[in-house]
Each structure stands twice: as C-alpha cells, then as structure tokens.
Design a protein around this motif. Sequence first.
Motif, PDB file in Angstrom:
ATOM      1  N   ALA A  50      -1.249  30.075 -10.111  1.00 27.20           N
ATOM      2  CA  ALA A  50       0.111  30.415  -9.680  1.00 27.20           C
ATOM      3  C   ALA A  50       0.738  29.269  -8.887  1.00 27.20           C
ATOM      4  O   ALA A  50       1.965  29.115  -8.861  1.00 27.20           O
ATOM      5  CB  ALA A  50       0.102  31.694  -8.845  1.00 27.20           C
ATOM      6  N   ARG A  51      -0.104  28.450  -8.237  1.00 28.76           N
ATOM      7  CA  ARG A  51       0.429  27.303  -7.489  1.00 28.76           C
ATOM      8  C   ARG A  51       1.290  26.414  -8.379  1.00 28.76           C
ATOM      9  O   ARG A  51       2.357  25.956  -7.981  1.00 28.76           O
ATOM     10  CB  ARG A  51      -0.725  26.459  -6.919  1.00 28.76           C
ATOM     11  N   GLY A  52       0.780  26.144  -9.562  1.00 29.65           N
ATOM     12  CA  GLY A  52       1.517  25.263 -10.475  1.00 29.65           C
ATOM     13  C   GLY A  52       2.826  25.880 -10.919  1.00 29.65           C
ATOM     14  O   GLY A  52       3.836  25.187 -11.020  1.00 29.65           O
ATOM     15  N   GLN A  53       2.813  27.178 -11.200  1.00 25.65           N
ATOM     16  CA  GLN A  53       4.058  27.848 -11.587  1.00 25.65           C
ATOM     17  C   GLN A  53       5.079  27.760 -10.450  1.00 25.65           C
ATOM     18  O   GLN A  53       6.238  27.391 -10.673  1.00 25.65           O
ATOM     19  CB  GLN A  53       3.804  29.329 -11.902  1.00 25.65           C
ATOM     20  N   GLU A  54       4.658  28.122  -9.248  1.00 24.05           N
ATOM     21  CA  GLU A  54       5.602  28.135  -8.124  1.00 24.05           C
ATOM     22  C   GLU A  54       6.131  26.733  -7.827  1.00 24.05           C
ATOM     23  O   GLU A  54       7.302  26.560  -7.482  1.00 24.05           O
ATOM     24  CB  GLU A  54       4.929  28.749  -6.891  1.00 24.05           C
ATOM     25  N   MET A  55       5.272  25.723  -8.002  1.00 24.03           N
ATOM     26  CA  MET A  55       5.692  24.350  -7.676  1.00 24.03           C
ATOM     27  C   MET A  55       6.650  23.762  -8.697  1.00 24.03           C
ATOM     28  O   MET A  55       7.270  22.719  -8.450  1.00 24.03           O
ATOM     29  CB  MET A  55       4.455  23.468  -7.477  1.00 24.03           C
ATOM     30  N   LEU A  56       6.788  24.428  -9.853  1.00 25.51           N
ATOM     31  CA  LEU A  56       7.821  23.988 -10.807  1.00 25.51           C
ATOM     32  C   LEU A  56       9.219  24.198 -10.229  1.00 25.51           C
ATOM     33  O   LEU A  56      10.187  23.579 -10.690  1.00 25.51           O
ATOM     34  CB  LEU A  56       7.691  24.752 -12.125  1.00 25.51           C
ATOM     35  N   MET A  57       9.321  25.051  -9.229  1.00 26.34           N
ATOM     36  CA  MET A  57      10.626  25.361  -8.636  1.00 26.34           C
ATOM     37  C   MET A  57      11.350  24.103  -8.126  1.00 26.34           C
ATOM     38  O   MET A  57      12.561  23.984  -8.238  1.00 26.34           O
ATOM     39  CB  MET A  57      10.430  26.368  -7.505  1.00 26.34           C
TER      40      MET A  57
END
Lengths: 226, 226
Positions: B198-205
């Motif tokens: 989920a870190r990678g998904q959130e960091m796409l922000m």
Amino acid sequence: MKIAVIGTGSVGRTLAGTLETLGHQVTIGTRDIAATLARDTPDQLGTPPFALWHADRPEVGLATFAEAAADGELVVNATSGLASLEALSGAGAANLAGKVLVDVANPLDYSQGFPPGLDPVDSDSLGERIQRAFPEARVVKTLCTVNTKVMVDPARVGGGEHTIFLSGDDAEAKAVVGALLAAMGWRDIIDLGGIRTARGQEMLMRNWLNLLTTLGTADFNIKVVR
Amino acid sequence: MKIAVIGTGSVGRTLAGTLETLGHQVTIGTRDIAATLARDTPDQLGTPPFALWHADRPEVGLATFAEAAADGELVVNATSGLASLEALSGAGAANLAGKVLVDVANPLDYSQGFPPGLDPVDSDSLGERIQRAFPEARVVKTLCTVNTKVMVDPARVGGGEHTIFLSGDDAEAKAVVGALLAAMGWRDIIDLGGIRTARGQEMLMRNWLNLLTTLGTADFNIKVVR
C-alpha cells in the motif's frame, strides 16, 4: 556536445555508452581513476568491473569527477543517490556553474535491507537538495522512474508507448534534456514543472519496486493516459 | 451484497451511488446523522450538502458508523486519510472483524497547505495502519491512485486502458474487491501483494498531484506498460 557522466556503475556506463553512440563526446567521472581501473571483481550489485566494460567502449573518456565536470558542457549525475552530493562536491561547484546538470539518481536507502526506503522523501527530494547545494547549476531531474535498460531504449517496452518526466526550474535546460531524451527514443515526455516536482518522480520508486516484484521483470514503465 | 461506505464526502457518495447502481444494498456511515442531514452549505472542499445528494439517491441508506459497519458484509473506508482510524474506531473493531475492509483513502496532510504531504509515508502507510489497528479485518487497499470520477468510471479516460492496484494480505478479500472493480469497468487490475505494498500506491499521490497541476485536469491515470 561534451558530456560528463558522474558515476561508474551500470547507470553511468549505460548512459555514457548511449550518449557516445548518439554522437556526443562523453567522459565518465570517478573518484579515483586508478582504483576504478584496478577493480577486477563485480561490485556489491553484481556489476562487472569497469575495466571490462571500458575495454569495449574505449572512446568514452575516464577522468576524475572534477576533470570530467570541468570539461563537460552538460553533466549527468549517475551516482547512487545517497552518495550524490558528495560526488558532486568532488566535481566542484565551479565546474557545475551555469551547466545543465541532469540528475537521474534516486535517494535509495538500503540500511533496512530490500526493498530500500527513500531519504529524503515527500517533504524534500534529492533533486531539490542538489539544486540547493549547487544553486548555479541548472538541475533537471529525469529518467529516475525506469530501469537502466529502459532509460536508453524505451522501445524495449510496449513499443515505447510510455512516459518519462522532467522537473527543473530552468526551462532552457529542460529543453536541452528533452532533446536528448527524444534522441534516445522517448516520445511522451511530460514537463512536470519546477525542481520541487522531483519529489513525485522519486516517490514513484516505491511502486516501481512493488511492480518489479510482482511482474518479475524491470522491463516495464508507466504511461500517463489522458 | 450489503455494503457499508464509511464517509459522506464526494468519494463516499460516488462509491455508494455506483455500488447501489451495480445492485448492492448500500448504507453510508456517518459520525452524526442529524448533523450530516442538517448541513446546508458546501464543505471546505466545495462538496455540496449531503442532504441535496441524498434526495437524489434515497435508496442509499444513512446510518451511524457503527450501525452501517455492523450491517455491512463489506466495508469501504472513504473518509479523509488523517481521520480514517478515528472513523473506523467509531465503526467498531467487532463490526469490522472478518469483513473485507476496502481502504481507498490517502493520508493527505494539508497542514502545510497545497499540495498536501503524506503522513505516514514510505516507512509505513495508512493501509498498514488500518490493518494493524483492526487485525481481524481483511484490509484491501485500492482506488487511491485516481480521482473520484475515474474510480467508478475508468472508461472516461483513454477508453479505460489504464491500471488500478490491489494490496492486501488476504487473497480471498482481494478477489472480492477485484470483482467489484471489474464490475465498475476496470480491466487492468494488478495485485501488488501484501498490505505493505500500500505504501507504493499511496506514494503515487505525489506525482498525481504534479500531473493534476501540469495537465490541468483530474481525468487521467497511469497504465503499467509491460
């Protein structure tokens, strides 16, 4: 154009070889020429000794950080992210002043193992740190969002139909780098704005690492569909 | 399926309306029903009063966090990221236990203005925090990488030819959520692995915010080209 590539690892070699092939006069900068040439075993990342690579690309020069930067009209930072500021200090602020400085590094912190973390992250970026440390350089962040092989050969993934980004405060510098990217085959180049936007590029690394594991290959990239 | 959507903002409303249209029985959970219905001015993000929206979608239920979660077979966290843990505590651990908990929030911190930062970032994620806080819930992170309108209508961008991600420790829960995504029109769904991803998904922000500014629209997404 005379180009200095700072860094002797696989990213530096690949970019240097490609830029030379594209007609530029390229010199790789290293901390210690003798030590770089003397190494005869792969490094910790498994990259073969520099001398082996250089034997096949003798037209690429090898010089100290400072000599390479002094002679280059454009400088590429291809060092590992956590070592970049020190390497560029070795290159020398005076040798970077007024020049386009292409930063392709990610500030990967392997201190907690794999996957690495980013330092800095979100509230700052390596690109911004470099620009602050060398205010007279014209820093352009790019190419940090793809694997080395994809950097110089976007067509190897999906026919080249994917995106690369530019961040930097100097529009003319971004135009120069954009032309180099186009020469390498990049067709979808998005200018994100000032160097502060380097944060977003660097932070793509976390999901890139997710995808590396999930897909089992580094031969991928993202396309901004709009 | 009986679905509880926790959060009355535009994300919650849009997901609730779409899931209802897809045939599910949807209840929106709120902290204070009377206050939610009494509000008659747009909120700080410009979202119109809930009652106005609800007048057009009376088939969507409205209940407290706890009532909605207790009744739902699947729960969606559509609150703002920094308020998510408190809202889910209001829903109640017992009412989340054993259920698929779809987390679509980003931990956006506007304390320094726009663009917001992420808290946590890189060394942790909101998805992981929710999973740790509610260990018996089956947390699936998804949809946090696109605008609300794109979430429920991927075809509005590039004919739907782009990617959405899943992160979660429970394979069966991810299959349930993947089926919901497919029903919304998502065709390229990549399972990144455990909830840590989920870190990678959130960091796409961060780069999403770059692109929002650069493109001047939220109608975009990324496609993983491989």
